[in-house]
Write an enzyme that holds these catalytic residues in place. Sequence first.
Site, PDB file in Angstrom:
ATOM      1  N   ASP A   1       2.759   2.107   2.021  1.00 15.37           N
ATOM      2  CA  ASP A   1       1.623   1.414   2.618  1.00 15.37           C
ATOM      3  C   ASP A   1       0.592   0.932   1.596  1.00 15.37           C
ATOM      4  O   ASP A   1      -0.311   0.177   1.956  1.00 15.37           O
ATOM      5  CB  ASP A   1       0.898   2.332   3.616  1.00 15.37           C
ATOM      6  CG  ASP A   1       1.605   2.412   4.961  1.00 15.37           C
ATOM      7  OD1 ASP A   1       2.446   1.540   5.237  1.00 15.37           O
ATOM      8  OD2 ASP A   1       1.303   3.336   5.728  1.00 15.37           O
TER       9      ASP A   1
ATOM     10  N   LYS B   1      -5.538   0.768   8.835  1.00 16.29           N
ATOM     11  CA  LYS B   1      -4.396  -0.146   8.947  1.00 16.29           C
ATOM     12  C   LYS B   1      -3.718   0.076  10.291  1.00 16.29           C
ATOM     13  O   LYS B   1      -3.428   1.212  10.671  1.00 16.29           O
ATOM     14  CB  LYS B   1      -3.387   0.126   7.830  1.00 16.29           C
ATOM     15  CG  LYS B   1      -2.058  -0.613   7.969  1.00 16.29           C
ATOM     16  CD  LYS B   1      -0.995  -0.014   7.062  1.00 16.29           C
ATOM     17  CE  LYS B   1      -0.628   1.400   7.430  1.00 16.29           C
ATOM     18  NZ  LYS B   1       0.176   1.497   8.682  1.00 16.29           N
TER      19      LYS B   1
END
Length: 342
Positions: free
Chosen positions: A153, A11
Amino acid sequence: MSAIAEAAPAKLNLYLHVVGRRDDGYHELDSLVAFADVADRVTVQPGVARIALRGVDLPPVGPRLAISGPFGPALMGENPAHNLVIRAAHALAARLGREADAMIALEKVLPVASGIGGGSADAAATLRALARLWDVPVTDRRVYEVAASLGADVPVCVAGRSCYFGGVGEVLEEAPALPETFAVLVNPGVPVPTPAVFKARKDTVKSIFSAPTRFTEAPADAATLAALLKERRNDLTEPALTVAPVIADALAALEGTDGCLLARLSGSGATCFGLYADAAAAGAAARSIQAAQPRWWAKSARLLPTPADAPPLPKGLVAPSAVTTAPAPPVPFPDTGGWGVG
């Protein structure tokens, strides 16, 4: 059922603004998130639900976790109860009202505590894989509710596609399509715990917060995307530099490569990324940095496009709190026989 595998891609926070702080200490964020095609890999298969020994019905012998890959050994010293893959398996099973009977294999190729999703991406891949194993749609709201309980996240990593990230991770919103863009990810080999960076931010910049700065037009190309991102920033860069000054060297290395359109820290670091217009430039940059710094981790990658048939992002998730955060599973586990480097 045969084994089910899910990628856990890196990410990247293309920009990251800290926009506020809640009374419970959680920070509210505004970020444009993208994913790269370098990834850990999670594979799951059915485990034994329960066993009988000498007439006694024993608890399930799972989940069991086997770890491999170049960064696998970095996870071996931690308490398994705190591993996000194990926590994800227990939390999803509890939410679905079933036994956490599964064999899980994690191939760890992304650095640990590096600002690119790491454990969150692994937890998200575990949730997706177990949902498929247990005949639950990956888009089932319960999957995202468990994700939100595991960390900021994790919900965006379950979605696994470019989007805007807000609140403390529970607010996901559509973002414009990103152009074909290539990246180089560089980690100087220093783990950077996120709490340490937020503490450093509190100590260095007091209570200064940024505003959300989302854009709505789809950038025409990688250069246009980089120009838009230069108008934004990563608010965690300055505090991360106080925790790991070597981050400045990684940023300088990226900035010094041919074709680099933007060099930036991802998340709380220490992984930095550079954006490039083509694969050849990104590949050459990664090779040059790796040659100059053989102890660093440097990989070229492509930003993953959002699939045309991507499902809608979830709405109305509950922000994590002391009440909603998934607790660590009980210790000792019913079985930890699969814990090891494969």
